[in-house]
Design an enzyme around this catalytic site. Structure first.
Site, PDB file in Angstrom:
ATOM      1  N   SER A 120       0.619  -1.168  -0.027  1.00  0.00           N
ATOM      2  CA  SER A 120       0.184   0.015  -0.119  1.00  0.00           C
ATOM      3  C   SER A 120       0.749   1.176   0.018  1.00  0.00           C
ATOM      4  O   SER A 120       0.358   2.298  -0.290  1.00  0.00           O
ATOM      5  CB  SER A 120      -0.859   0.074   1.288  1.00  0.00           C
ATOM      6  OG  SER A 120      -0.235  -0.261   2.630  1.00  0.00           O
TER       7      SER A 120
ATOM      8  N   ASP B  43      -2.392   6.097  11.801  1.00  0.00           N
ATOM      9  CA  ASP B  43      -1.667   5.589  10.512  1.00  0.00           C
ATOM     10  C   ASP B  43      -0.206   6.659  10.553  1.00  0.00           C
ATOM     11  O   ASP B  43      -0.271   7.803  10.135  1.00  0.00           O
ATOM     12  CB  ASP B  43      -2.608   5.928   9.153  1.00  0.00           C
ATOM     13  CG  ASP B  43      -1.590   5.503   8.194  1.00  0.00           C
ATOM     14  OD1 ASP B  43      -0.446   4.873   8.210  1.00  0.00           O
ATOM     15  OD2 ASP B  43      -2.289   5.758   6.882  1.00  0.00           O
TER      16      ASP B  43
ATOM     17  N   HIS C 236       1.910   5.244   6.230  1.00  0.00           N
ATOM     18  CA  HIS C 236       1.703   5.905   4.794  1.00  0.00           C
ATOM     19  C   HIS C 236       1.672   7.496   5.132  1.00  0.00           C
ATOM     20  O   HIS C 236       1.792   7.879   6.284  1.00  0.00           O
ATOM     21  CB  HIS C 236       0.015   5.889   4.523  1.00  0.00           C
ATOM     22  CG  HIS C 236      -0.213   4.389   4.283  1.00  0.00           C
ATOM     23  ND1 HIS C 236      -0.916   3.370   5.155  1.00  0.00           N
ATOM     24  CD2 HIS C 236       0.101   3.415   3.327  1.00  0.00           C
ATOM     25  CE1 HIS C 236      -0.830   2.194   4.825  1.00  0.00           C
ATOM     26  NE2 HIS C 236      -0.327   2.080   3.631  1.00  0.00           N
TER      27      HIS C 236
END
Length: 412
Positions: free
Chosen positions: A142, A387, A390
């Site tokens: 990802s 998160d 990312h």
């Protein structure tokens, strides 16, 4: 309407005068006029019309090939990104940190400065001309998708792409830029090589994986022959129990702690996987002979006061200096392992016609603990989890495409 008619009448009279009087001009005056018009074109237009876009790019000031683009520091930059969180129509909701409540903006106004040279700012128009007629694929997890999404936003400032494919899980995507015949895609894979998750009696995944480094994950490898530029990366799935095999031979395991089993560190696991991946790419018989493969090194996470599932967060609002990062960290060890395996291909007996490059983001991004979504990612199913893996868009990850453009220039 009246003014428009007057304009057209005036234009018609002018055109008739030119046609009538051109015939009366002497050959010398006529030839002089043609020459003047011809050379005026060179000054009026920024590009020589007889030089193709590709050749024009070679006239762009080149970066010193001896300069290490990835050794440097972040400096303030008032200009910020080429796009905003509202100007990019393809920006994914989970990376739109500002939309989801991030209040600080300082993280947007920094630029990477190599110590020995300048890194040119990303130019969407030049990049699209450089990849005209090509197919580029981001192969990885990802974070590879995150990188592609950054590039997509930057290129959208020049041409709006067409969304031509999305699989059922929205993991594999294809975008097309018709004006440049350029295809941009993602090919999602956990480990790059073939993998299977072990299941319990209820057919539920256990989180234990077996990977076979002798076989590539067909999800991406079957598409490699149609690829011109491959950006290869995979990292964050390696930090879990993994049994590593080469065919029928078990080489060891990561984080398994089983008796009579060779214990491997993550960087040793990366070495085995990437060695096999580069060898398969280099020896791919059906692939294009001028295939360009760029390996992106591991992108660091910045969890503090816990891990992703124990309350860890990343609340910082400014970059680290070069002396504030740990150059002996696990990420740096993995990065070294990745680069060493690529050098085996590029400098050893395996060297062939295919081209390889390194997008070495690890040290660069260790300095950007401020660039993650943290709690500002709008996830409905994982409330309370932050998160710190990312990167916000726009944000520090946009610099990866400054690097990417510079690397492609060097490879050519």
């Amino acid at each position: 309407m009246k003014s428009s008619s007057i304009f057209r009448e005036s234009s018609d009279k002018t055109e008739r005068w030119i046609v009538t009087n051109m015939a009366r001009l002497s050959p010398f005056v006529l030839s002089s006029l043609c020459i003047t018009i011809f050379f005026t074109g060179f000054f009026v237009f920024h590009q020589n019309p007889f030089i193709s876009d590709r050749n024009f790019l070679t006239l762009h000031p080149q970066i010193d090939p001896k300069c290490d683009l990835f050794k440097g520091h972040w400096v303030p930059d008032k200009r910020g990104s080429l796009y905003t969180n509202s100007s990019c129509s393809t920006l994914p909701d989970s990376k739109n940190c500002i939309k989801h409540g991030r209040l600080d903006r300082d993280f947007l106004f920094w630029r990477w400065k190599p110590d020995g040279c300048d890194l040119p700012r990303f130019n969407p128009k030049e990049f699209l001309n450089m990849v005209r007629g090509k197919k580029m694929s981001f192969i990885g997890d990802s974070v590879a998708r995150n990188h592609m999404e950054s590039l997509l936003c930057l290129l959208s400032m020049e041409e709006t792409p067409k969304d031509i494919y999305k699989d059922g899980e929205d993991r594999n995507r294809i975008w097309y830029f018709p004006n440049h015949d350029f295809t941009l895609s993602t090919s999602w894979t956990k480990f790059l090589v073939e993998e299977h998750e072990r299941v319990d009696g209820n057919k539920t995944g256990t989180g234990l994986f077996d990977i076979d480094i002798s076989k590539m994950d067909e999800g991406w490898f079957k598409g490699l022959p149609n690829t011109d530029i491959a950006i290869v990366s995979a990292a964050h799935w390696f930090f879990r129990p993994i049994f590593i095999h080469r065919g029928d031979e078990t080489l060891g395991c990561i984080y398994c702690n089983e008796p009579n089993m060779t214990q491997l560190s993550p960087d040793q696991g990366f070495k085995l996987v990437y060695s096999s991946v580069f060898k398969h790419i280099n020896e791919c018989q059906n692939c294009k002979s001028d295939l360009e493969t760029i390996m992106r090194t591991i992108s660091p996470a910045h969890f503090e006061n816990g891990t992703w599932d124990t309350g860890g967060s990343c609340r910082r609002t400014s970059p680290f200096g070069v002396h504030q990062i740990d150059l002996q960290s696990n990420e740096m060890k993995i990065r070294t392992s990745q680069i060493e395996q690529l050098e085996v291909i590029t400098k050893g007996d395996h060297k062939g016609k295919k081209k390889f490059g390194v997008l070495d983001v690890t040290r660069v991004m260790l300095m950007r603990p401020d660039g993650h979504p943290n709690s500002h990612w709008g996830n409905k199913w994982m409330k309370g989890y932050n998160d710190c893996v990312h990167w916000c868009l726009p944000g520090p990850i946009d610099a990866w495409n400054d690097f990417l453009m510079a690397i492609l220039r060097r490879l050519r």
